[in-house]
Design a protein around this motif. Structure first.
Motif, PDB file in Angstrom:
ATOM      1  N   GLN A   1       0.831  -1.186   0.000  1.00  0.00           N
ATOM      2  CA  GLN A   1       0.000   0.000   0.000  1.00  0.00           C
ATOM      3  C   GLN A   1       0.874   1.248   0.000  1.00  0.00           C
ATOM      4  OE1 GLN A   1      -3.226   0.016  -0.358  1.00  0.00           O
ATOM      5  NE2 GLN A   1      -3.469  -2.202  -0.202  1.00  0.00           N
ATOM      6  N   VAL A   2       0.357   2.293  -0.608  1.00  0.00           N
ATOM      7  CA  VAL A   2       1.030   3.588  -0.628  1.00  0.00           C
ATOM      8  C   VAL A   2       0.121   4.605   0.052  1.00  0.00           C
ATOM      9  CG1 VAL A   2       1.918   5.439  -2.081  1.00  0.00           C
ATOM     10  CG2 VAL A   2       2.275   3.043  -2.746  1.00  0.00           C
ATOM     11  N   GLN A   3       0.684   5.337   0.993  1.00  0.00           N
ATOM     12  CA  GLN A   3      -0.095   6.334   1.714  1.00  0.00           C
ATOM     13  C   GLN A   3       0.461   7.727   1.429  1.00  0.00           C
ATOM     14  OE1 GLN A   3       1.530   3.814   3.773  1.00  0.00           O
ATOM     15  NE2 GLN A   3      -0.159   2.440   3.218  1.00  0.00           N
ATOM     16  N   LEU A   4      -0.452   8.691   1.328  1.00  0.00           N
ATOM     17  CA  LEU A   4      -0.081  10.083   1.155  1.00  0.00           C
ATOM     18  C   LEU A   4      -0.698  10.893   2.288  1.00  0.00           C
ATOM     19  CD1 LEU A   4      -0.703  10.605  -2.682  1.00  0.00           C
ATOM     20  CD2 LEU A   4       1.365   9.805  -1.540  1.00  0.00           C
ATOM     21  N   VAL A   5       0.110  11.712   2.929  1.00  0.00           N
ATOM     22  CA  VAL A   5      -0.371  12.554   4.014  1.00  0.00           C
ATOM     23  C   VAL A   5      -0.078  14.000   3.672  1.00  0.00           C
ATOM     24  CG1 VAL A   5      -0.177  13.116   6.454  1.00  0.00           C
ATOM     25  CG2 VAL A   5      -0.020  10.734   5.708  1.00  0.00           C
ATOM     26  N   GLU A   6      -1.129  14.790   3.588  1.00  0.00           N
ATOM     27  CA  GLU A   6      -1.008  16.197   3.232  1.00  0.00           C
ATOM     28  C   GLU A   6      -1.058  17.073   4.470  1.00  0.00           C
ATOM     29  OE1 GLU A   6      -3.865  15.593  -0.691  1.00  0.00           O
ATOM     30  OE2 GLU A   6      -3.709  17.545   0.256  1.00  0.00           O
ATOM     31  N   SER A   7      -0.451  18.241   4.341  1.00  0.00           N
ATOM     32  CA  SER A   7      -0.534  19.246   5.394  1.00  0.00           C
ATOM     33  C   SER A   7      -0.280  20.622   4.799  1.00  0.00           C
ATOM     34  CB  SER A   7       0.479  18.958   6.507  1.00  0.00           C
ATOM     35  OG  SER A   7       1.793  19.000   5.996  1.00  0.00           O
ATOM     36  N   GLY A   8      -0.634  21.655   5.564  1.00  0.00           N
ATOM     37  CA  GLY A   8      -0.261  23.009   5.169  1.00  0.00           C
ATOM     38  C   GLY A   8      -1.388  23.917   4.735  1.00  0.00           C
ATOM     39  N   GLY A   9      -2.603  23.411   4.613  1.00  0.00           N
ATOM     40  CA  GLY A   9      -3.701  24.273   4.201  1.00  0.00           C
ATOM     41  C   GLY A   9      -4.117  25.216   5.318  1.00  0.00           C
TER      42      GLY A   9
ATOM     43  N   ALA B   1       4.776  10.849   0.904  1.00  0.00           N
ATOM     44  CA  ALA B   1       4.400   9.509   0.454  1.00  0.00           C
ATOM     45  C   ALA B   1       5.182   8.467   1.243  1.00  0.00           C
ATOM     46  CB  ALA B   1       4.683   9.354  -1.029  1.00  0.00           C
ATOM     47  N   SER B   2       4.510   7.385   1.590  1.00  0.00           N
ATOM     48  CA  SER B   2       5.167   6.299   2.310  1.00  0.00           C
ATOM     49  C   SER B   2       4.532   4.981   1.923  1.00  0.00           C
ATOM     50  CB  SER B   2       5.062   6.517   3.823  1.00  0.00           C
ATOM     51  OG  SER B   2       3.709   6.497   4.230  1.00  0.00           O
ATOM     52  N   GLY B   3       5.210   3.887   2.286  1.00  0.00           N
ATOM     53  CA  GLY B   3       4.668   2.565   1.998  1.00  0.00           C
ATOM     54  C   GLY B   3       5.533   1.807   1.014  1.00  0.00           C
ATOM     55  N   SER B   4       4.897   0.949   0.236  1.00  0.00           N
ATOM     56  CA  SER B   4       5.585   0.039  -0.670  1.00  0.00           C
ATOM     57  C   SER B   4       5.933   0.737  -1.989  1.00  0.00           C
ATOM     58  CB  SER B   4       4.710  -1.174  -0.952  1.00  0.00           C
ATOM     59  OG  SER B   4       4.344  -1.816   0.258  1.00  0.00           O
ATOM     60  N   ILE B   5       6.918   1.610  -1.909  1.00  0.00           N
ATOM     61  CA  ILE B   5       7.304   2.417  -3.070  1.00  0.00           C
ATOM     62  C   ILE B   5       8.691   2.022  -3.542  1.00  0.00           C
ATOM     63  CG2 ILE B   5       7.775   4.734  -3.935  1.00  0.00           C
ATOM     64  CD1 ILE B   5       5.847   5.782  -1.766  1.00  0.00           C
ATOM     65  N   LEU B   6       8.790   1.626  -4.790  1.00  0.00           N
ATOM     66  CA  LEU B   6      10.086   1.366  -5.395  1.00  0.00           C
ATOM     67  C   LEU B   6      10.588   2.609  -6.119  1.00  0.00           C
ATOM     68  CD1 LEU B   6      12.351  -0.591  -6.203  1.00  0.00           C
ATOM     69  CD2 LEU B   6      10.996  -1.185  -8.234  1.00  0.00           C
ATOM     70  N   ARG B   7       9.655   3.248  -6.808  1.00  0.00           N
ATOM     71  CA  ARG B   7      10.057   4.388  -7.611  1.00  0.00           C
ATOM     72  C   ARG B   7       8.862   5.319  -7.803  1.00  0.00           C
ATOM     73  NH1 ARG B   7      13.052   4.861 -13.257  1.00  0.00           N
ATOM     74  NH2 ARG B   7      11.494   6.009 -14.452  1.00  0.00           N
ATOM     75  N   ILE B   8       9.122   6.616  -7.717  1.00  0.00           N
ATOM     76  CA  ILE B   8       8.096   7.619  -7.996  1.00  0.00           C
ATOM     77  C   ILE B   8       8.383   8.234  -9.353  1.00  0.00           C
ATOM     78  CG2 ILE B   8       7.183   9.864  -7.340  1.00  0.00           C
ATOM     79  CD1 ILE B   8       7.491   9.060  -4.430  1.00  0.00           C
ATOM     80  N   ASN B   9       7.379   8.257 -10.215  1.00  0.00           N
ATOM     81  CA  ASN B   9       7.533   8.817 -11.553  1.00  0.00           C
ATOM     82  C   ASN B   9       7.037  10.254 -11.653  1.00  0.00           C
ATOM     83  OD1 ASN B   9       8.610   6.413 -12.555  1.00  0.00           O
ATOM     84  ND2 ASN B   9       6.579   5.588 -12.980  1.00  0.00           N
ATOM     85  N   ASP B  10       5.864  10.495 -11.102  1.00  0.00           N
ATOM     86  CA  ASP B  10       5.252  11.810 -11.220  1.00  0.00           C
ATOM     87  C   ASP B  10       4.571  12.178  -9.907  1.00  0.00           C
ATOM     88  OD1 ASP B  10       4.567  10.297 -14.112  1.00  0.00           O
ATOM     89  OD2 ASP B  10       5.443  12.299 -14.282  1.00  0.00           O
ATOM     90  N   MET B  11       4.624  13.477  -9.609  1.00  0.00           N
ATOM     91  CA  MET B  11       3.929  14.012  -8.446  1.00  0.00           C
ATOM     92  C   MET B  11       3.201  15.275  -8.886  1.00  0.00           C
ATOM     93  SD  MET B  11       6.959  13.497  -5.609  1.00  0.00           S
ATOM     94  CE  MET B  11       6.029  12.966  -4.167  1.00  0.00           C
ATOM     95  N   ALA B  12       2.031  15.488  -8.332  1.00  0.00           N
ATOM     96  CA  ALA B  12       1.237  16.618  -8.809  1.00  0.00           C
ATOM     97  C   ALA B  12       0.308  17.118  -7.706  1.00  0.00           C
ATOM     98  CB  ALA B  12       0.417  16.212 -10.031  1.00  0.00           C
ATOM     99  N   TRP B  13      -0.153  18.340  -7.911  1.00  0.00           N
ATOM    100  CA  TRP B  13      -1.179  18.937  -7.066  1.00  0.00           C
ATOM    101  C   TRP B  13      -2.376  19.294  -7.940  1.00  0.00           C
ATOM    102  CZ3 TRP B  13      -1.165  19.144  -1.882  1.00  0.00           C
ATOM    103  CH2 TRP B  13       0.059  18.965  -1.219  1.00  0.00           C
TER     104      TRP B  13
ATOM    105  N   GLY C   1       3.727   5.879  -9.524  1.00  0.00           N
ATOM    106  CA  GLY C   1       5.031   5.248  -9.655  1.00  0.00           C
ATOM    107  C   GLY C   1       4.930   3.751  -9.647  1.00  0.00           C
ATOM    108  N   GLN C   2       5.993   3.103  -9.196  1.00  0.00           N
ATOM    109  CA  GLN C   2       6.083   1.645  -9.179  1.00  0.00           C
ATOM    110  C   GLN C   2       6.198   1.145  -7.747  1.00  0.00           C
ATOM    111  OE1 GLN C   2       9.225   0.155 -11.676  1.00  0.00           O
ATOM    112  NE2 GLN C   2       8.928  -1.975 -11.037  1.00  0.00           N
ATOM    113  N   LYS C   3       5.443   0.107  -7.452  1.00  0.00           N
ATOM    114  CA  LYS C   3       5.478  -0.477  -6.119  1.00  0.00           C
ATOM    115  C   LYS C   3       6.683  -1.378  -5.960  1.00  0.00           C
ATOM    116  CE  LYS C   3       0.550  -0.702  -4.971  1.00  0.00           C
ATOM    117  NZ  LYS C   3      -0.552  -1.621  -4.606  1.00  0.00           N
ATOM    118  N   SER C   4       7.137  -1.511  -4.738  1.00  0.00           N
ATOM    119  CA  SER C   4       8.192  -2.468  -4.433  1.00  0.00           C
ATOM    120  C   SER C   4       7.579  -3.856  -4.267  1.00  0.00           C
ATOM    121  CB  SER C   4       8.912  -2.054  -3.142  1.00  0.00           C
ATOM    122  OG  SER C   4       8.003  -1.993  -2.067  1.00  0.00           O
ATOM    123  N   GLY C   5       8.431  -4.866  -4.294  1.00  0.00           N
ATOM    124  CA  GLY C   5       7.935  -6.225  -4.156  1.00  0.00           C
ATOM    125  C   GLY C   5       8.047  -7.003  -5.442  1.00  0.00           C
ATOM    126  N   PHE C   6       7.583  -8.224  -5.432  1.00  0.00           N
ATOM    127  CA  PHE C   6       7.704  -9.113  -6.576  1.00  0.00           C
ATOM    128  C   PHE C   6       6.797  -8.664  -7.708  1.00  0.00           C
ATOM    129  CE2 PHE C   6       8.841 -12.928  -8.662  1.00  0.00           C
ATOM    130  CZ  PHE C   6       7.702 -13.386  -9.317  1.00  0.00           C
TER     131      PHE C   6
END
Length: 120
Positions: A1-9, A24-36, A97-102
């Motif tokens: 699972q991948v979790q995103l926690v926002e703050s700052g509003g 972002a946290s969790g089973s992340i191997l690679r992040i390709n794009d990030m956006a708002w 992005g891409q998840k870690s794991g098999f």
């Protein structure tokens, strides 16, 4: 699972600044794009700014010169300057992005949203 926690509003006066963060946290191997994205009441969600893992940025015309998107490891930021009442909306981060794991598995996750209100 991948979790995103926002703050700052929050509430800010016209002309003021805010900085949004999305970690972002969790089973992340690679992040390709990030956006708002933002979504004002009664309107569809729309792209505000995006950044690729190569550092290429893209901005909505309405925020060019006022907002800056940046990243640090697995966190994406949105520096919002010269805020206007029309910037009032709920802001959501999106990370893909891409998840870690098999095997090859991708993810496309959304944050819970943070409210930005620009008013005097």
């Amino acid at each position: 699972q991948v979790q995103l926690v926002e703050s700052g509003g929050g509430l800010v006066q016209p002309g003021g600044s805010l900085r949004l963060s999305c970690a972002a946290s969790g089973s992340i191997l690679r992040i390709n794009d990030m956006a708002w994205y933002c979504q004002a009441p009664g309107k569809e969600r729309e792209l505000v700014a995006s950044i690729t893992n190569g550092g290429t940025t893209n901005y909505a015309d309405s925020v060019k010169g006022r907002f800056t998107i940046s990243t640090a490891f697995r966190t994406v930021y949105l520096q919002m300057n010269s805020l206007k009442p029309q910037d009032t909306a709920d802001y959501y981060c999106n990370v893909a992005g891409q998840k870690s794991g098999f095997g090859y598995k991708t993810f496309d996750s959304w944050g819970q949203g943070t409210q930005v209100t620009v008013s005097s």
